[in-house]
Design a protein around this motif. Structure first.
Motif, PDB file in Angstrom:
ATOM      1  N   VAL A  62       0.843  -0.992   0.276  1.00 46.57           N
ATOM      2  CA  VAL A  62       0.295  -0.231  -0.080  1.00 46.57           C
ATOM      3  C   VAL A  62       0.808   1.250   0.727  1.00 46.57           C
ATOM      4  CG1 VAL A  62      -1.558   1.530   1.635  1.00 46.57           C
ATOM      5  CG2 VAL A  62      -2.398  -1.153   1.143  1.00 46.57           C
ATOM      6  N   LEU A  63       2.164   1.226   0.696  1.00 42.16           N
ATOM      7  CA  LEU A  63       2.611   2.029   1.025  1.00 42.16           C
ATOM      8  C   LEU A  63       3.519   2.354  -0.827  1.00 42.16           C
ATOM      9  CD1 LEU A  63       4.800   1.731   4.323  1.00 42.16           C
ATOM     10  CD2 LEU A  63       3.200   4.090   3.497  1.00 42.16           C
ATOM     11  N   ALA A  64       3.999   2.092  -1.065  1.00 40.16           N
ATOM     12  CA  ALA A  64       4.112   1.681  -2.387  1.00 40.16           C
ATOM     13  C   ALA A  64       3.581   2.222  -3.311  1.00 40.16           C
ATOM     14  CB  ALA A  64       4.887  -0.014  -3.391  1.00 40.16           C
ATOM     15  N   LEU A  65       2.004   1.606  -3.721  1.00 34.61           N
ATOM     16  CA  LEU A  65       1.068   2.289  -4.178  1.00 34.61           C
ATOM     17  C   LEU A  65       0.858   4.310  -3.943  1.00 34.61           C
ATOM     18  CD1 LEU A  65      -0.441   1.204  -6.319  1.00 34.61           C
ATOM     19  CD2 LEU A  65      -2.251   0.790  -4.622  1.00 34.61           C
ATOM     20  N   ILE A  66       1.101   4.526  -2.351  1.00 32.24           N
ATOM     21  CA  ILE A  66       0.820   5.387  -2.613  1.00 32.24           C
ATOM     22  C   ILE A  66       2.047   6.506  -2.981  1.00 32.24           C
ATOM     23  CG2 ILE A  66       0.796   7.025  -0.432  1.00 32.24           C
ATOM     24  CD1 ILE A  66      -1.036   5.082   1.111  1.00 32.24           C
ATOM     25  N   GLY A  67       2.966   5.510  -3.174  1.00 32.19           N
ATOM     26  CA  GLY A  67       4.126   6.099  -3.499  1.00 32.19           C
ATOM     27  C   GLY A  67       4.117   6.278  -4.615  1.00 32.19           C
ATOM     28  N   LEU A  68       3.392   5.121  -5.523  1.00 28.13           N
ATOM     29  CA  LEU A  68       3.315   5.339  -7.036  1.00 28.13           C
ATOM     30  C   LEU A  68       2.786   6.230  -7.517  1.00 28.13           C
ATOM     31  CD1 LEU A  68       5.262   3.927  -8.664  1.00 28.13           C
ATOM     32  CD2 LEU A  68       3.646   2.168  -9.186  1.00 28.13           C
TER      33      LEU A  68
END
Lengths: 309, 336
Positions: free
Chosen positions: A134-140
């Motif tokens: 989820v963090l990666a998705l937000i960052g992306l």
């Protein structure tokens, strides 16, 4: 191995010639006639012809290209139409800023991505995995400039820890590096995770465990080294990108890097600056690619064996 | 059992059960296995693919991946040490030191990015706390022991052939001179000439270091070559066990008979093979009665009712087969 490096360095030459020609041709089509904008509205045709010759814009595209390459070989990228400064000098002035930002950005990205990606892979389908993804998705999905503004609001305006912009000392580089690094970390995290998942299923990790290797070393020594190739590939692409300048972050943080130089030059139809900066960036990117390929060989002996063949 | 006998026991397992809890159901891989192995002895663990042999070995190493694997056991001792209650960091001292494992596929068992010397040296550094230099030196000795020139220690696995890789895997397993060696089909991935060499090598090394060994295989020829005792596994249970002579020459269980009948006979090349019909039962849904009954030529209604328990035929020979409730019963296969 040395032969391989030499071969790759020689291959730099046609690549650079090709890229320079492409940039040259595109600018020729796109920019309109810069002589008019420099000469002003009330210049006579004679004045314009004189100016054209002085600016080196006389002759066909090919003629100009050959002249440009000749100058390039002497390290001369021409003079800016606007500032009348030597393009090489201006570029080299901006380059350290970009190198600094790019390096710190990649440190931030790797520092976030590798631990997150490993945790996600080792605890696949657990809450830690989901959180990381989820963090990666937000960052992306988070736009760079927006994250940059949020960081400025919080860390500069409210807490006053870092300056809002400029390039004064180490503190001013922190926020732009975090801004760009976060968005790069997203892809790098996902790559680390999937690459690690692949490796974690391999038999040789069971061999390592059966030898009595601690779980920590199984992951950090035996698994990570094998998972590195795809991670290095993405790292190389991202590093090349930030070497070309991170325009949005540079704009938000008023960071005087190469990206802003190019964008400003395009706005002002400053062809020598655009061409010069792009050719130099191409050279850097090609060198980074070569370094990445050399790191492959260092990480994986099977690739090294292919190079020496 | 006298004290001295008890001291000689290297491996003692009671009622080992392993199941894998997957989304498609619970796979019952091992269902109550007892094994006892004495010092310097070699036990052949025989059975078809999927019988639970490898899982048994991994359970002994406490290497069954969890999740999805769940191991239950009444007793698991190696050299008198209770392995079940050991915490992970203590298990690391046992693995590779007291017990080590040779894996089935040498092509994938070695880490491709480290030299074979480093991979052998690693367990020496961990267990014998040797310096990197001394460990490398010993790794070179180990390579020579398995018939590879020590200069090749700095080469990577991809520079070795399959048979050479298996030798490296054996060198890794033997590096710290373990009391117990688990060899999981060490020759299956190799061609026949190399198989013979590797078996001979393992026999030599076993003699030299007084190692006890469990040889997991479905190759009965390989068992005859190296084993003192044999346990035949089927659907996660031992169905027949005894000395090599017991199982090979005084075969009693119909499944063991089936295994022998599946072997081609080189003396009678016209004879048709008699493979065991059907397939191993689905381990997520094992039958109530004897797991082998659906494939067994001798099966009666009694076989379908309850799981047969191991019973002693002689001091060394035990089988699990309901048919022997009838004192008249015997299988077709006779002593050769």
């Amino acid at each position: 191995m040395y032969r391989y490096i030499l071969k790759r360095l020689l291959m730099l030459i046609p690549v650079l010639l090709g890229v320079a020609f492409l940039i040259f041709a595109i600018m020729d089509v796109a920019a309109g006639d810069p002589v008019y904008s420099v000469a002003g509205a009330d210049a006579t045709p004679e004045q314009i012809e004189v100016l054209r010759e002085k600016m080196g814009l006389n002759g066909s595209l090919i003629e100009r290209y050959i002249r440009y390459i000749g100058n390039l070989l002497r390290g001369d990228l021409g003079t800016s139409y606007i500032s009348k400064l030597d393009v090489m000098k201006v570029y080299l002035q901006r380059l350290p800023n970009t190198l600094k930002l790019a390096t710190l950005t990649m440190i931030v990205a790797v520092g976030m991505a590798i631990p997150l990606g490993i945790t996600a892979a080792v605890h696949q389908n657990s809450i830690r995995d989901t959180t990381s993804m989820v963090l990666a998705l937000i960052g992306l999905s988070m736009p760079n400039f927006w994250l940059g503004l949020l960081l400025i609001l919080f860390f500069s305006l409210r807490l006053g820890w870092f300056p809002t912009g400029g390039s004064e000392g180490f503190r001013s580089i922190v926020l732009p590096a975090i801004t760009v690094g976060t968005s790069l970390a997203a892809l790098l995290t996902r790559t680390t995770r999937s690459s690690m998942l692949d490796v974690l299923r391999q038999d040789y990790l069971r061999t390592a465990r059966a030898k009595g290797v601690s779980e920590r070393n199984v992951i950090q020594k035996h698994a990570l080294r094998n998972a590195l190739i795809p991670i290095i590939t993405i790292f190389g692409v991202q590093f090349s990108n930030v070497l070309g300048g991170s325009v949005l972050a540079e704009t938000v943080f008023a960071w005087p890097g190469v990206g802003r130089l190019v964008v400003d030059a395009i706005d002002q139809r400053d062809i020598p600056t655009v061409t010069g900066a792009l050719v130099m960036t191409t050279m850097l990117v090609t060198i980074v690619n070569l370094l990445v390929d050399l790191v492959y060989a260092f990480v994986d002996p099977r690739i090294k064996a292919q190079y020496t063949k | 059992m006298t004290n001295q006998e008890a001291n000689e026991i290297i491996l003692n397992i009671r009622n080992l059960k392993v199941r894998y809890e997957t989304q498609d159901g619970i796979v019952k891989a091992v269902n109550g296995v007892d094994l006892t192995l004495r010092k310097k002895r070699t036990l052949g663990l025989v059975g078809e693919t999927g019988a639970g042999k490898t899982t048994t070995a991994l359970a002994i190493m406490r290497l069954v991946p969890n999740p999805p694997g769940v191991v239950e056991c009444d007793k698991l001792e190696i050299g008198g040490q209770d392995i079940l209650s050991l915490p992970e960091h203590k298990l690391e001292h046992v693995r590779g030191n007291d017990v080590s494992m040779i894996f089935q596929d040498p092509m994938t068992a070695l880490n491709p990015v480290f030299t074979v010397g480093d991979q052998i040296a690693e367990s020496l550094e961990i267990h014998e706390h040797l310096s990197v230099k001394d460990a490398k030196e010993r790794a070179g000795d180990m390579l020579e022991l398995v018939g590879i020139p020590r200069e090749r220690a700095n080469e990577y696995p991809h520079q070795f052939s399959g048979g050479m890789k298996q030798r490296v895997v054996i060198a890794i397993a033997l590096a710290c001179n373990p009391q117990l060696l688990l060899a999981d089909e060490p020759t299956t991935a190799l061609d026949v000439t190399i198989q013979a060499q590797v078996l001979e090598l393992m026999n030599e090394l076993k003699e030299k270091y007084d190692t006890s060994m469990i040889m997991i295989t479905h190759d009965l020829g390989c068992v005859a070559e190296v084993c003192d005792e044999v346990a035949v596994m089927y659907a996660g249970r031992i169905v027949e066990e005894g000395t090599l002579e017991d199982v090979f020459n005084r075969t009693m269980h119909p499944y063991t008979e089936g295994l022998f009948n599946s072997l081609p006979n080189i003396k009678d090349r016209k004879a048709k093979l008699k493979p065991i019909k059907g397939l191993m039962p689905d381990p997520t849904n094992l039958p109530v009665g004897c797991s082998f009954a659906p494939r067994c030529n001798y099966a009666t209604d009694a076989c379908l009712i309850a799981q047969p328990q191991l019973r002693s035929i002689s001091q060394t020979h035990r089988i699990a087969c309901t048919a022997y409730d009838n004192p008249e019963f015997h299988i077709e296969r006779r002593i050769l």
